[in-house]
Design a protein around this motif. Structure first.
Motif, short mmCIF file in Angstrom:
data_model
loop_
_atom_site.label_atom_id
_atom_site.label_comp_id
_atom_site.label_asym_id
_atom_site.label_seq_id
_atom_site.Cartn_x
_atom_site.Cartn_y
_atom_site.Cartn_z
N HIS A 64 31.26 35.42 50.36
CA HIS A 64 30.42 34.33 50.85
C HIS A 64 30.12 33.29 49.76
CE1 HIS A 64 29.65 36.75 54.44
NE2 HIS A 64 29.12 35.66 54.97
N GLY A 65 30.18 33.69 48.50
CA GLY A 65 29.76 32.79 47.44
C GLY A 65 30.76 32.61 46.33
N PRO A 66 31.97 32.14 46.63
CA PRO A 66 32.96 31.97 45.55
C PRO A 66 32.55 30.83 44.63
CG PRO A 66 33.75 30.90 47.53
CD PRO A 66 32.46 31.60 47.90
N SER A 67 33.00 30.89 43.38
CA SER A 67 32.69 29.81 42.45
C SER A 67 33.94 29.28 41.76
CB SER A 67 31.66 30.27 41.41
OG SER A 67 32.10 31.45 40.76
N VAL A 68 34.81 30.19 41.27
CA VAL A 68 35.98 29.80 40.50
C VAL A 68 37.20 30.52 41.07
CG1 VAL A 68 37.04 29.76 38.21
CG2 VAL A 68 34.57 29.47 38.44
N SER A 69 38.31 29.83 41.13
CA SER A 69 39.55 30.45 41.58
C SER A 69 39.96 31.57 40.62
CB SER A 69 40.67 29.41 41.65
OG SER A 69 41.90 30.02 41.94
N ALA A 70 40.47 32.66 41.17
CA ALA A 70 40.91 33.80 40.37
C ALA A 70 42.42 33.84 40.25
CB ALA A 70 40.39 35.09 40.99
N ASP A 71 43.05 32.68 40.16
CA ASP A 71 44.51 32.63 40.01
C ASP A 71 44.95 33.39 38.75
OD1 ASP A 71 44.63 31.13 42.27
OD2 ASP A 71 45.06 29.22 41.26
N ASP A 72 45.99 34.24 38.92
CA ASP A 72 46.58 35.02 37.82
C ASP A 72 45.62 36.03 37.21
OD1 ASP A 72 49.07 33.68 38.04
OD2 ASP A 72 48.24 32.00 36.90
N ALA A 73 44.51 36.28 37.84
CA ALA A 73 43.53 37.24 37.34
C ALA A 73 43.74 38.60 37.99
CB ALA A 73 42.12 36.74 37.63
N VAL A 74 42.93 39.56 37.58
CA VAL A 74 42.81 40.83 38.28
C VAL A 74 41.58 40.71 39.18
CG1 VAL A 74 42.32 43.29 38.07
CG2 VAL A 74 43.92 42.19 36.49
N LEU A 75 41.81 40.74 40.47
CA LEU A 75 40.72 40.64 41.45
C LEU A 75 40.42 42.04 41.98
CD1 LEU A 75 38.84 38.91 43.25
CD2 LEU A 75 40.72 38.76 44.89
N ILE A 76 39.17 42.43 41.89
CA ILE A 76 38.74 43.74 42.38
C ILE A 76 38.03 43.55 43.71
CG2 ILE A 76 37.36 45.78 41.92
CD1 ILE A 76 37.60 45.12 38.92
N SER A 77 38.63 44.07 44.76
CA SER A 77 38.02 44.03 46.09
C SER A 77 37.22 45.31 46.29
CB SER A 77 39.11 43.92 47.17
OG SER A 77 38.54 44.10 48.45
N THR A 78 35.91 45.16 46.52
CA THR A 78 35.03 46.33 46.62
C THR A 78 34.70 46.69 48.06
OG1 THR A 78 33.03 44.96 46.47
CG2 THR A 78 33.97 45.77 44.39
N ARG A 79 35.34 46.04 49.04
CA ARG A 79 34.90 46.20 50.42
C ARG A 79 35.02 47.64 50.93
NH1 ARG A 79 39.29 42.11 52.89
NH2 ARG A 79 38.36 40.94 51.17
N ARG A 80 35.92 48.45 50.32
CA ARG A 80 36.04 49.85 50.74
C ARG A 80 34.91 50.72 50.18
NH1 ARG A 80 40.73 47.50 49.76
NH2 ARG A 80 42.52 47.78 51.17
N MET A 81 34.21 50.21 49.20
CA MET A 81 33.11 50.96 48.57
C MET A 81 31.82 50.59 49.29
SD MET A 81 34.31 50.32 44.61
CE MET A 81 32.83 51.07 43.91
#
Length: 446
Positions: A64-81
């Protein structure tokens, strides 16, 4: 690459797009890897991979609150937790990183207990909490971050830390209000409160009533008790079938009410607003706390692109109210929605265990949500400029958007002393600024 039980998605792989996208697409990302974490060890492995490859780390729960693009980063999706555990006797809950307020409420309300949740049940609870958290019980109990008891945090060295006033106290102070600048919060223990019902809902007035409603509302907030939370939304409703017929295609002044005292007292307190005249719709009633999400009645399912900004305000005199109405009322044909939210009360008091949450001197927040069009954003910024005489100079971190990532803008969410301390703590726990894809607080050495 560390072996983890969760899933890892890369560009071109099936499921990558679904995993990287949040609800607000204003800062859409194309990360090098997306870790679909199922637990804190998955998170730790993702952080270690990022360190090894010298990539930044970003975190996504509901988006809901993105601020900066995470291009080429490691993105951790926590939705399963999304585990939630409640201890009714202790009046506490343990919330994992991906849980949304809807899930927390499902576990707490059967016990007659309420968390300090936000207005939308669909928002991620942990992201809201580490940003401060100004919800519908906040004037009575304070910022949500004031009632976090302990945290589990994965820091830049890949360690999983148990963070509390007695363990890593500087980190405990910084994370509660410092967002995800210091590590990835995998879970937290929060206080719950014995609130089982609210006298709440919405008073929907027609556009022509806007000046009188806003002037009366600003004066009304000066004398109400701390149990009364409220806000006003100025918006032109779309002509769509899922909008109530009375409101469809109309400019509406939506006064939101959430009173946590006795309903008969709430009815008496709301009477001056009802006496303003006919409402298009009046949904204010005695309700179980489980229905708290119906008060603001915010859309939850469809993705959107929103360019949000906010300012914090001192008490508004008539001139300030009239300025707001002239630029956001029905005659302005404004290309945005504007929400004035009442603060003060317990928000203004320091918590028992200090944190870095700013904005405790505010009487109101003014939130504006608009589309990306240059003219829309120009008119939004004109409103903020015209209201500068009533500004505290601060902003609310959770209401900031993709245009407010510069250092001088991030500073406005904190006192100067707190910001200086945050940069020192950042240098101790994240000296390479791995966690920078946010409203970034850089380490002191940078």
């Amino acid at each position: 690459m560390d072996t983890v039980p969760g899933q890892i998605f890369q560009r071109g792989q099936h499921g990558y797009d679904d995993e990287r996208l949040g609800i607000n697409r204003a800062a859409e990302s194309h990360p090098a890897y997306v870790f679909g974490a199922t637990g804190e060890q998955d998170v730790a492995a993702a952080v270690r991979l990022a360190a090894k490859q010298k990539r930044p780390v970003a975190v996504l729960a509901s988006g809901h609150g993105p601020s900066v693009s995470a291009d080429d980063a490691v993105l951790i999706s926590t939705r399963r937790m999304d585990t939630v555990r409640v201890d009714p006797a202790a009046r506490t809950a343990w919330i994992e990183a991906g849980a949304r307020w809807r899930q927390v409420l499902e576990h707490t309300t059967p016990h007659g207990l309420a968390p300090l949740n936000g207005s939308s049940p669909d928002v991620g609870a942990v992201g809201y909490l580490v940003g401060g958290g100004a919800g519908l019980l906040g004037r009575r109990f304070g910022f949500a971050a004031d009632h976090v008891r302990r945290l589990r945090v994965v820091t830049a060295d890949g360690r999983v830390r148990d963070v509390s006033p007695d363990g890593d106290p500087d980190l405990f102070w910084a994370v509660r209000g410092g967002k995800d600048n210091f590590g990835v919060v995998t879970g937290m223990e929060i206080d719950l409160f014995p609130v089982s019902r609210l006298y709440g809902g919405g008073l929907y007035f027609p556009g022509e009533a806007t000046p009188e409603v806003m002037r009366t509302y600003a004066e009304w907030t000066r004398r109400i008790p701390e149990e009364m939370a409220s806000s006003v939304l100025l918006a032109h409703n779309p002509d769509l079938e899922d909008v109530p017929e009375q409101l469809r295609g109309r400019f509406v002044v939506h006064v939101r009410i959430a009173y946590s005292g006795a309903p008969e007292d709430g009815e008496e307190l709301v009477r001056p607003l009802r006496d303003l005249g006919p409402r298009l719709l009046d949904s204010v009633r005695d309700m179980p706390y489980a229905e708290v999400g119906t008060i603001h009645h915010e859309p939850t399912s469809m993705p959107f692109v929103a360019y949000d900004r906010n300012i914090l305000l001192r008490p508004l005199e008539r001139e300030g109210v009239d300025t707001l109405v002239s630029l956001a009322g029905p005659q302005a044909h404004a290309p945005f929605i504007a929400e004035l939210r009442h603060f003060q009360g317990a928000y203004s008091r320091s918590p028992k265990v200090a944190n870095c949450v700013g904005g405790r001197d505010a009487a109101f927040s003014l939130f504006i949500g608009t589309d990306p069009a240059e003219e829309s954003r120009r008119r939004r910024d004109e409103l903020f400029a015209r209201l500068r005489p009533w500004s505290t100079g601060g902003v609310n971190l959770n209401f900031m958007g993709v245009e407010e990532i510069a250092l001088d803008q991030v500073r406005r969410a904190y006192t100067q002393a707190d910001f200086d301390r945050l940069t020192q703590i950042k240098a101790a726990y994240d000296p390479d600024n791995m966690f920078r894809l946010n409203f970034n607080i850089p380490p002191r050495s940078l």
